[in-house]
Write a protein that holds these residues in place. Structure first.
Motif: not given
Length: 334
Positions: A17, A34, A113
């Motif tokens: 992320v 994310w 994501n």
């Protein structure tokens, strides 16, 4: 260009992320892969973030799932998760109390994501493909979301989508705003550029067509407080915005603490949720958890449950078409 990208976390599934920090005029925005989430938004000289969020990643998987995320592929609710599409009935995942489909399902675009496709000091672009059959939705839907900060510090979000089979597409940005940094919205007033709204049933599904806001708790044609006594209806409703014939039109103005947020959008609807059910459990940006009315969600989008209401602005997207939404969020001192 300075390197504004950093690694924020690694998910249990092994996804990286990333966060990009954008700067423009007096504003700074942090956006993460994310959920293509606005994780933090600040104005120079103001100590607190103007959106609810967390300085760490884990809460975004639990008690802060929608905080700042881009949600869809069909934002808001579809009654019973059932909707007509091209002469057939599509059954979607009923991920809200087993009764309604909300925000594109449990693996909708706010809960996965995205890929960081490009970034600069002032812009970040994220891409994602939701697979055919995801949460019951047909078609591979490819989404692109670009955040940009201009010299005035206004944050513009442009979202586009394309599909290889007929599907539903209604995307919404889901930040919770709090301008004065206090625990509740008590000091906030809201103006909404709408003469009508959609009344809802117990499942928050629209009952029928637009109804006048005049004489109701939902009349925000003049600025008024958001929170009300407990015996009045909670606010989690779609407002049918005035459409002046131009692509971008005013949606609302939120004021508190000497600041105002003006939102303009291409969308015909504005979902406003007063945050009455918030309970983040985990600490937020200020170090304490968020409770009821800690922030207000203001979400430009098309109207909820649209496929089941032929007279509503529709959310069907077909191959060869491009879905496009643009919204501008501008915070200034007053």
């Amino acid at each position: 260009m300075t390197d504004t990208r950093e690694i924020f976390a690694t998910t249990p599934e092994g996804d990286t992320v990333e966060i990009v920090t954008l700067r423009g005029g007096p504003a700074t925005a942090r956006v993460m892969t994310w959920g293509a989430t606005l994780q933090d938004f600040r104005l120079g000289g103001i100590e607190h973030s103007l959106v609810l969020g967390s300085p760490v990643f884990e809460p975004y998987r639990a008690g802060m799932k929608n905080y700042g995320a881009i949600v869809g592929r069909a934002a808001n609710r579809i009654a019973g998760g059932r909707a007509p599409l091209n002469g057939q009935t599509v059954q979607l995942e009923t991920n809200e109390a087993g009764r309604t489909a909300i925000h594109g399902g449990s693996d909708g675009c706010g809960y996965v994501n995205w890929a960081l496709a490009g970034h600069s000091d002032t812009t970040a672009t994220f891409t994602l493909t939701l697979a055919d059959g995801q949460a019951g939705y047909p078609g591979n839907l490819t989404l692109t979301a670009t955040y940009s900060l201009d010299d005035e510090g206004a944050l513009t979000l442009e979202i586009t989508g394309e599909t290889d089979a007929p599907t539903f597409c209604n995307i919404a940005h889901h930040s919770y705003w709090n301008l004065d940094g206090t625990p509740t919205l008590d000091g906030h007033t809201l103006h909404v550029d709408a003469d009508s709204y959609l009344a809802i049933d117990a499942d928050k599904i629209p009952l029928n067509g637009p109804e006048p806001v005049a004489g109701t708790r939902f009349d925000f044609r003049k600025p008024r407080t958001i929170t009300t006594p407990e015996d009045t209806p909670k606010l989690d409703h779609n407002f049918c915005l005035r459409l002046p014939g131009t692509p971008m039109h005013p949606a609302c103005t939120l004021r508190a603490g000497g600041l105002q947020l003006e939102i303009d959008t291409t969308e015909p609807g504005l979902q406003v949720y007063d945050g009455s059910g918030l309970n983040s459990q985990a600490p937020g940006h200020g170090g304490a958890p968020y409770g009821p009315h800690a922030g207000v969600a203001i979400e430009p989008q098309k109207w909820p449950d649209a496929p089941n209401h032929p007279d509503y602005p529709q959310i069907t997207l077909s191959p060869g078409e491009t879905y496009r939404q643009v919204s501008r969020f501008h915070v200034t001192r007053i």
